[in-house]
Design a protein around this motif. Structure first.
Motif, short mmCIF file in Angstrom:
data_model
loop_
_atom_site.label_atom_id
_atom_site.label_comp_id
_atom_site.label_asym_id
_atom_site.label_seq_id
_atom_site.Cartn_x
_atom_site.Cartn_y
_atom_site.Cartn_z
N LEU A 89 0.85 -1.19 0.00
CA LEU A 89 0.00 0.00 0.00
C LEU A 89 0.88 1.24 0.00
O LEU A 89 1.72 1.41 0.89
CB LEU A 89 -0.92 -0.03 1.22
N GLU A 118 9.09 6.79 5.76
CA GLU A 118 9.03 7.26 4.37
C GLU A 118 8.50 6.17 3.44
O GLU A 118 8.19 6.42 2.29
CB GLU A 118 10.43 7.67 3.87
N LEU A 135 -4.78 4.20 -1.90
CA LEU A 135 -6.17 4.44 -1.54
C LEU A 135 -6.68 5.73 -2.16
O LEU A 135 -7.88 5.97 -2.23
CB LEU A 135 -6.28 4.53 -0.02
N PHE A 138 -3.72 11.19 -1.41
CA PHE A 138 -3.47 11.83 -0.12
C PHE A 138 -2.49 10.93 0.62
O PHE A 138 -2.28 9.78 0.22
CB PHE A 138 -4.76 11.99 0.70
N LEU A 140 -1.36 9.05 4.11
CA LEU A 140 -1.65 8.58 5.47
C LEU A 140 -0.33 8.44 6.22
O LEU A 140 0.73 8.38 5.59
CB LEU A 140 -2.31 7.20 5.40
N1 SAM Z 1 6.94 9.03 1.62
C1 SAM Z 1 5.74 8.49 1.09
C2 SAM Z 1 5.28 9.27 -0.13
O1 SAM Z 1 5.47 10.48 -0.17
O2 SAM Z 1 4.68 8.64 -1.03
C3 SAM Z 1 4.62 8.50 2.16
C4 SAM Z 1 4.89 7.57 3.28
S1 SAM Z 1 3.55 7.47 4.39
C5 SAM Z 1 3.97 8.65 5.60
C6 SAM Z 1 3.83 5.94 5.22
C7 SAM Z 1 3.07 4.76 4.65
O3 SAM Z 1 1.67 5.02 4.67
C8 SAM Z 1 3.35 4.39 3.21
O4 SAM Z 1 4.52 3.63 3.07
C9 SAM Z 1 2.12 3.61 2.83
O5 SAM Z 1 2.21 2.25 3.21
C10 SAM Z 1 1.04 4.28 3.66
N2 SAM Z 1 0.20 5.20 2.86
C11 SAM Z 1 0.19 6.54 2.95
N3 SAM Z 1 -0.68 7.08 2.11
C12 SAM Z 1 -1.26 6.06 1.44
C13 SAM Z 1 -2.25 5.99 0.42
N4 SAM Z 1 -2.80 7.07 -0.11
N5 SAM Z 1 -2.61 4.76 -0.02
C14 SAM Z 1 -2.06 3.64 0.49
N6 SAM Z 1 -1.11 3.66 1.46
C15 SAM Z 1 -0.71 4.85 1.93
#
Ligand code: SAM
Length: 240
Positions: A89, A118, A135, A138, A140
């Motif tokens: 994800l 990250e 998803l 945006f 998460l």
């Molecule tokens: N550095 C990443 C980026 O900018 O794409 C975001 C990392 S996020 C803080 C941490 C984790 O949340 C990701 O590795 C992913 O597994 C999950 N996540 C965050 N947003 C998501 C989304 N829109 N769909 C699916 N998983 C998400």
């Protein structure tokens, strides 16, 4: 007996599961054994005494990256039977659609990897050929809420999980359209009336009204879906 549809979730927070999936229809189906859930703690695959799962990014950057060796060991265990697709994800993945949900729920289950920090070292995504799914546009703080949503959307399509199967036929996206509006009692609420046709008992007229509302809503709210629907209609019409 064949194994039920099974979701294996790889996470640093196994205590987040089943969470909301343990309640309502999904929860009852889980209790009945119509599907199964395993939350696997990625940290238990760490090999050093501090049980480290992340490290600083090569090239610099503010946040940590999940180590490929630790994640790979967790994936090796979760994908042992080689049956279910392994999904990572990530906001970089293909956006989840009802079409993909249908395909996934028709299979043996899922292995779902939840990122944190990250995200994941790119090499394990390549080496394992992970299917990257988002998803939406945006960010998460972790993959767990996305995993809950993904699993929920699959489980409700499993045979016997929803009470009335016909509910599924009329839902948003089923015919490429958003759903029509719903009403219930009281017929007059704060001076707002229920559309008369819905109380007419005339099934053909009700069907036509609902189709018209579904088309209107889709055209106004989702021009992208509307264009696909129009194309599909033109193709089907041309064939007949
Ligand atoms: N550095 C990443 C980026 O900018 O794409 C975001 C990392 S996020 C803080 C941490 C984790 O949340 C990701 O590795 C992913 O597994 C999950 N996540 C965050 N947003 C998501 C989304 N829109 N769909 C699916 N998983 C998400």
């Amino acid at each position: 007996m064949t194994a039920p549809w099974t979701a294996r979730v790889l996470t640093l927070f196994p205590e987040m599961f089943p969470g909301p999936l343990g309640l309502s229809l999904a929860g009852k189906a889980l209790e009945r054994g119509d599907w199964a859930l395993e939350a696997i703690d990625i940290r238990s695959f760490a090999t050093d005494k501090h049980r480290t799962v992340d490290d600083t990014p090569f090239g610099g950057g503010p946040d940590m990256v999940m180590r490929p060796d630790v994640v790979d060991a967790a994936l090796a265990q979760a994908t042992q039977d080689g049956l279910a697709p392994a999904i990572y994800l990530t906001p970089r993945g293909q956006v989840l659609t009802q079409g993909l949900v249908k395909r996934l729920s028709a299979g043996p289950g899922l292995v779902v990897l939840c990122g944190r920090y990250e995200g994941l070292d790119e090499r394990v995504i390549e080496a394992r050929g992970l299917l990257e799914v988002s998803l939406g546009d945006f960010v998460l703080s972790g993959g767990e809420p996305a995993a809950l949503a993904l699993i929920d959307s699959c489980v409700r399509l499993l045979p016997g999980v929803m009470g009335a199967e016909e509910t599924l036929d009329e839902e948003s996206f089923e015919a490429g359209l958003l759903e029509y509006p719903h009403y219930t009692r009281p017929a007059d609420w704060c001076g707002r009336q229920v559309p008369e046709v819905l109380m007419s008992g005339h099934h053909e007229k009700i069907r036509a009204w609902r189709r018209q509302k579904a088309e209107e809503t889709t055209r106004l709210r989702r021009p992208d879906l509307w264009a696909v629907y129009q194309e599909h209609k033109a193709r089907v019409g041309a064939k007949n």
